[in-house]
Scaffold this active site. Structure first.
Site, mmCIF file in Angstrom:
data_model
loop_
_atom_site.group_PDB
_atom_site.id
_atom_site.type_symbol
_atom_site.label_atom_id
_atom_site.label_comp_id
_atom_site.label_asym_id
_atom_site.label_seq_id
_atom_site.Cartn_x
_atom_site.Cartn_y
_atom_site.Cartn_z
ATOM 1 N N ASN A 158 42.576 -30.717 -56.477
ATOM 2 C CA ASN A 158 43.407 -31.849 -56.907
ATOM 3 C C ASN A 158 44.078 -32.521 -55.710
ATOM 4 O O ASN A 158 45.282 -32.744 -55.713
ATOM 5 C CB ASN A 158 44.471 -31.366 -57.905
ATOM 6 C CG ASN A 158 45.042 -32.481 -58.740
ATOM 7 O OD1 ASN A 158 44.370 -33.478 -59.000
ATOM 8 N ND2 ASN A 158 46.278 -32.339 -59.154
ATOM 9 N N ARG A 163 44.521 -35.817 -46.794
ATOM 10 C CA ARG A 163 45.649 -34.888 -46.814
ATOM 11 C C ARG A 163 45.187 -33.459 -46.557
ATOM 12 O O ARG A 163 45.871 -32.686 -45.881
ATOM 13 C CB ARG A 163 46.387 -34.982 -48.161
ATOM 14 C CG ARG A 163 47.589 -34.060 -48.215
ATOM 15 C CD ARG A 163 48.429 -34.268 -49.466
ATOM 16 N NE ARG A 163 49.424 -33.191 -49.547
ATOM 17 C CZ ARG A 163 49.648 -32.470 -50.634
ATOM 18 N NH1 ARG A 163 48.959 -32.687 -51.741
ATOM 19 N NH2 ARG A 163 50.558 -31.520 -50.624
ATOM 20 N N LYS A 257 35.229 -23.763 -59.096
ATOM 21 C CA LYS A 257 34.770 -24.702 -58.082
ATOM 22 C C LYS A 257 35.051 -24.202 -56.670
ATOM 23 O O LYS A 257 34.165 -24.215 -55.810
ATOM 24 C CB LYS A 257 35.423 -26.063 -58.322
ATOM 25 C CG LYS A 257 34.692 -27.220 -57.678
ATOM 26 C CD LYS A 257 35.158 -27.496 -56.280
ATOM 27 C CE LYS A 257 34.535 -28.773 -55.744
ATOM 28 N NZ LYS A 257 35.150 -29.167 -54.465
ATOM 29 N N ASP A 276 32.136 -30.607 -59.018
ATOM 30 C CA ASP A 276 33.392 -31.345 -59.121
ATOM 31 C C ASP A 276 33.188 -32.505 -60.088
ATOM 32 O O ASP A 276 32.129 -32.672 -60.676
ATOM 33 C CB ASP A 276 33.863 -31.832 -57.748
ATOM 34 C CG ASP A 276 32.807 -32.676 -57.052
ATOM 35 O OD1 ASP A 276 31.994 -33.308 -57.749
ATOM 36 O OD2 ASP A 276 32.794 -32.707 -55.817
ATOM 37 N N HIS A 278 32.794 -35.553 -59.564
ATOM 38 C CA HIS A 278 31.734 -36.457 -59.112
ATOM 39 C C HIS A 278 30.355 -35.937 -59.547
ATOM 40 O O HIS A 278 29.555 -36.664 -60.141
ATOM 41 C CB HIS A 278 31.808 -36.600 -57.590
ATOM 42 C CG HIS A 278 30.809 -37.535 -57.018
ATOM 43 N ND1 HIS A 278 30.751 -38.873 -57.353
ATOM 44 C CD2 HIS A 278 29.810 -37.337 -56.133
ATOM 45 C CE1 HIS A 278 29.764 -39.453 -56.695
ATOM 46 N NE2 HIS A 278 29.181 -38.548 -55.951
ATOM 47 N N GLN A 320 22.245 -29.840 -53.150
ATOM 48 C CA GLN A 320 23.394 -30.612 -53.606
ATOM 49 C C GLN A 320 24.230 -31.119 -52.447
ATOM 50 O O GLN A 320 24.848 -32.173 -52.536
ATOM 51 C CB GLN A 320 24.250 -29.761 -54.545
ATOM 52 C CG GLN A 320 25.200 -30.571 -55.369
ATOM 53 C CD GLN A 320 26.600 -29.991 -55.352
ATOM 54 O OE1 GLN A 320 26.872 -29.043 -54.628
ATOM 55 N NE2 GLN A 320 27.463 -30.556 -56.141
#
Ligand SMILES: [Mg+2]
Ligand SMILES: [Mg+2]
Length: 322
Positions: A158, A163, A257, A276, A278, A320
């Site tokens: 999240n 950051r 994840k 995720d 996406h 991936q």
DNA sequence: AGTGTGCCTGGGAT
DNA sequence: AATCCCAGGCACA
């Protein structure tokens, strides 16, 4: 006694060839720029165009790809004798010889895994992959240090990439051993497990802007230190994927994840497919995976992973990454 | 067991 | 200029 002349970043082998070495490595097997900026690792910095500087195996390196060659240089460590090792591993860093640095780099980039053949196989099974692969050749999975990978990816949940990168930089600066200074910029090793188990670790991490992840980082460090240890964490490389995943998910701040990221990027689990939001959308929109619901449930997560493993095979996680 | 909700922080959007 | 929004999920209820 400190070195009288500050070290400078090295840009390319041309200036001082004797400080550089190279490995054979065609772009189809590795695209340094794509791999080091793909978000697998957060600690590489493009110090000048085409030159990537970062920390690997407790040393600072600059890498540069030029045609079919991967050039590298390793910087000397300052104040080696003054440093006290806090952890269990007395990595008394003797000067690395050329064979050793070659080995470290080949291991990190997993250069023994032939990527061209894998691209052909994935493309044969998947037209959509062929399309993407054309624009993104040479994308491979790094073999990272499990401790660095685990604590880095705990920070990703999240959160924004910019950051995340800043947080990890501050983490290393505050808790990691200082390695050297290049152009007056300090470089630090990723913290050892024991550096993160101090009583004040959580408070210090909060002060560094970790927010609620401060508790996850310090909590996971404690849990590992009191449980399987750094060695045990690394031993998960030899355990089956399901077992490694189970152990990781028991840690605070680690869910499906993050566990899959750690499995894929540091524990040799090439079949792990981190899903995720996406990837979830791609699976539905581009691949037509039918999944009810408007949130990524545990069941949907599992189904998506299974789908891509069925499509791409045992190295689905590698595909991936592309 | 499968879902809904709140969460540190800060860069970008409104 | 303030406020909203939300990102590479996760832990809880
Ligand atoms: Mg989200
Ligand atoms: Mg957990």
């Amino acid at each position: 006694s400190r070195s009288p002349t500050p070290m400078k970043l090295r840009d390319a082998p041309s200036a001082c060839p004797s400080l550089w070495r190279c490995l054979p490595c065609p772009p189809a097997e590795l695209r340094l720029d794509l791999v080091l900026s793909s978000g697998q690792s957060f600690r590489w910095w493009e110090s000048s165009p085409g030159a990537w500087t970062g920390v690997l195996g407790g040393r600072v390196w600059t890498l540069r790809q030029d045609g079919d060659r991967l050039w590298y240089t390793v910087y000397g460590e300052e104040d080696e004798h003054e440093e006290e090792q806090q952890g269990g591993c007395p990595a008394k860093a003797a000067k690395l010889d050329a064979a050793e640095t070659d080995r470290i780099l080949r291991d990190y980039f997993q250069l023994d895994v032939g990527l061209s053949a894998l691209y052909r196989a994935w493309g044969a099974a998947d037209p959509l992959f062929r399309k993407v692969a054309n624009d993104f050749p040479g994308v491979r999975v790094l073999r990272q240090d499990p401790v660095e990978c685990l604590f880095s990816f705990i920070c990703t949940s999240n959160n924004h990439i910019s950051r995340i990168t800043a947080m990890i930089e501050r983490l290393c600066q505050a808790f990691g051993r200082r390695l050297c200074c290049l152009d007056s910029r300090p470089f630090h090793a990723f913290p050892s497990l024991s550096a993160l188990t101090g009583a004040d670790a959580e408070a210090r991490l909060r002060a560094l802007g970790f927010g609620y992840r401060a508790k996850f980082v310090s909590g996971s460090a404690r849990a590992i230190a009191e449980g399987l240890g750094t060695e045990g964490l690394c031993q998960l490389r030899t355990e089956p994927y399901a077992e490694a995943r189970r152990v990781l998910c028991a840690l605070p701040g680690v869910g499906a994840k993050v566990a899959d990221c750690v499995c894929l990027l540091s524990l040799d689990k090439a079949e792990a497919v981190p899903v995720d939001t996406h990837v979830w959308h791609i699976a539905q929109q581009r691949y037509g995976v039918a999944l009810g619901g408007k949130s990524l449930t545990p069941r949907a997560y599992q189904e998506i992973g299974d789908f891509f493993r069925g499509l791409w095979g045992p190295r689905a996680g590698w595909a991936q990454a592309v």
